[in-house]
Design a protein around this motif. Structure first.
Motif, short mmCIF file in Angstrom:
data_model
loop_
_atom_site.label_atom_id
_atom_site.label_comp_id
_atom_site.label_asym_id
_atom_site.label_seq_id
_atom_site.Cartn_x
_atom_site.Cartn_y
_atom_site.Cartn_z
N THR A 65 50.05 15.08 105.58
CA THR A 65 49.36 15.93 106.12
C THR A 65 49.92 17.37 106.50
O THR A 65 49.56 18.47 106.18
CB THR A 65 48.28 15.63 107.38
OG1 THR A 65 47.75 14.36 106.78
CG2 THR A 65 47.35 16.62 107.73
N VAL A 69 50.11 21.48 105.14
CA VAL A 69 49.92 22.73 106.04
C VAL A 69 50.96 23.73 105.49
O VAL A 69 50.96 24.88 105.32
CB VAL A 69 49.55 22.51 107.48
CG1 VAL A 69 50.00 23.72 108.32
CG2 VAL A 69 48.70 21.64 107.64
N THR A 70 52.34 23.11 105.78
CA THR A 70 53.37 23.93 105.50
C THR A 70 53.61 24.73 103.83
O THR A 70 54.10 25.76 104.00
CB THR A 70 54.73 23.14 105.47
OG1 THR A 70 55.09 22.02 104.88
CG2 THR A 70 54.77 22.91 107.17
N SER A 72 51.26 25.61 102.38
CA SER A 72 50.40 27.15 102.26
C SER A 72 50.55 28.16 103.32
O SER A 72 49.83 28.93 103.31
CB SER A 72 48.87 26.37 102.29
OG SER A 72 48.66 25.93 103.58
N THR A 73 51.67 27.90 104.03
CA THR A 73 52.04 28.82 104.86
C THR A 73 53.70 29.34 104.56
O THR A 73 54.58 28.92 104.26
CB THR A 73 52.18 28.18 106.40
OG1 THR A 73 50.92 27.51 106.61
CG2 THR A 73 52.86 29.14 107.68
N ARG A 107 48.28 30.87 114.41
CA ARG A 107 47.54 29.95 113.43
C ARG A 107 48.25 28.94 113.07
O ARG A 107 47.59 27.87 112.91
CB ARG A 107 47.14 30.93 112.32
CG ARG A 107 46.03 31.88 112.79
CD ARG A 107 45.57 32.71 111.28
NE ARG A 107 46.63 33.25 110.53
CZ ARG A 107 46.82 34.29 110.51
NH1 ARG A 107 46.27 35.30 111.50
NH2 ARG A 107 47.83 34.92 109.84
N LEU A 108 49.53 29.04 112.78
CA LEU A 108 50.38 27.74 112.24
C LEU A 108 50.37 26.68 113.57
O LEU A 108 50.05 25.49 112.91
CB LEU A 108 51.89 28.34 111.95
CG LEU A 108 52.95 27.06 111.64
CD1 LEU A 108 52.04 26.29 110.54
CD2 LEU A 108 54.19 27.71 111.49
N GLY A 110 47.82 26.02 115.53
CA GLY A 110 46.54 25.44 115.54
C GLY A 110 46.45 24.67 114.36
O GLY A 110 45.88 23.44 114.55
N ARG A 111 47.11 24.84 113.30
CA ARG A 111 46.47 24.08 111.70
C ARG A 111 47.72 22.74 112.18
O ARG A 111 47.36 21.69 111.76
CB ARG A 111 47.20 24.89 110.63
CG ARG A 111 46.26 26.01 110.30
CD ARG A 111 46.71 26.67 108.97
NE ARG A 111 46.42 25.81 107.77
CZ ARG A 111 47.14 26.14 106.62
NH1 ARG A 111 48.05 26.89 106.62
NH2 ARG A 111 46.72 25.12 105.72
N ALA A 114 46.05 20.20 114.51
CA ALA A 114 44.85 19.80 113.88
C ALA A 114 45.50 18.68 112.76
O ALA A 114 44.70 17.77 112.80
CB ALA A 114 43.89 20.82 112.74
N ALA A 115 46.59 18.75 112.51
CA ALA A 115 47.10 17.62 111.41
C ALA A 115 47.16 16.35 112.05
O ALA A 115 47.05 15.41 111.37
CB ALA A 115 48.50 18.27 110.60
#
Length: 217
Positions: A65, A69-70, A72-73, A107-108, A110-111, A114-115
């Motif tokens: 997960t 995230v990473t 797309s960052t 934002r990173l 937070g994501r 959330a993972a």
């Protein structure tokens, strides 16, 4: 297992910070132990999310997960800057994005937090402050701090021993600190083994390295 996600500054950034900390480190006022417990340089990291105790079998799913995230960052150009104190007992150095979207790091965080929402028992935090913890009050200093508070609450004005260390003053001295810039290119998923490290502290084991490969905005 006890897991967290972080950014690890490169060696030259940590060395620069170490020199700055040497200039503000308070000494012991007597023959007792030093008033601050400094985080070993090899354990200094920028916390993105702390998941706490999670099931052993959750590691692979969490890494997958986080990888989404990473992926797309985009990499972040960041810098250690400023300092502060949490709860009167923890000294930290701040982190900021340089020449880019200042909220990209928030934002990173937070994501990344959330993972782990399906496996972590911890409540999500409403606010995020990117930071690198550098020191904590020793157990002795915290006891003395608590004793002074209790005496003050009872209206006891008898003269007593002063504080072992003025942590806000140390943070104020570091408030102008600006470290070298670096490009954060990956997130580390780390397992913390409590009591297995230096002087009975935690031992950190990197379980996954997840590259930041998204496109720049």
């Amino acid at each position: 297992m006890r897991l967290f996600a972080s950014l690890r500054p490169p060696a030259e950034v940590l060395e620069h910070l170490a020199h700055a900390l040497d200039g503000v480190a308070p000494g012991s006022l007597d023959a007792g132990p030093p008033p601050l417990r400094w985080v070993p340089p090899e354990q200094r990291h920028v916390t993105l999310a702390f998941y706490g105790e999670v099931p052993d079998g959750a590691l692979e799913d969490l890494a997958e997960t986080l990888g989404a995230v990473t992926a797309s960052t985009a990499p972040l150009q960041v810098q250690l800057a400023g300092a502060g104190v949490f709860s009167g007992a923890t000294l930290w150095v701040g982190v900021r994005v340089v020449d880019g979207d200042e909220r990209a790091l928030t934002r990173l965080m937070g994501r990344v937090e959330a993972a782990g929402e399906d496996i972590s028992r911890l409540e999500p935090r409403d606010r995020h402050r990117a930071h690198l913890t550098v020191a904590r009050l020793s157990a002795r200093a915290q006891r003395e701090r608590s004793d002074r508070r209790r005496r003050s609450g009872r209206g006891d004005r008898r003269p007593g021993r002063g504080p072992a260390v003025d942590l806000p003053a140390v943070a104020h001295a570091l408030s102008v600190y600006r470290g070298p810039e670096w490009t954060a290119r990956e997130v580390e998923l780390v397992e913390s083994h409590l009591g297995a490290g230096r002087s009975g502290g935690p031992l950190h084991e990197v379980r996954a390295r997840l590259p930041l490969t998204g496109e720049q905005a």
